[in-house]
Design a protein around this motif. Sequence first.
Motif: not given
Length: 102
Positions: A96-98, A37-41, A91-92
């Motif tokens: 993470q970076i998408v 759950t720590w990683l934002p969607k 997204y960043a």
Amino acid sequence: MKELYRVTYKGKGIYNELKKAVGKDIWLQLLSLDAFTWLPKPPTYAEKNRSYFTQKGYDQFKKDVLPIVKKYLDEDYIKIETFTKVDHIIYADEYQIVTENK
């Protein structure tokens, strides 16, 4: 840009491959764990997108997620690549970076 990390399984994104390997019920259980759950969607994530961890995200992934992943996926096929430049960022956040793979 600082180093970014892309974690794949047999050349594909590690989270998507884990989802395929465990099936819907276990996937939903995993998503409810603190380790996930720590990683934002990101607002959207399409097949052509690629995700890269920042150093902070990679450290968290190694500590919390990777031990769980190794219970379901063959460690020999997990690959970690580093990048210093990526293009087409859509997204960043701090973890993470998408990018959109064009």
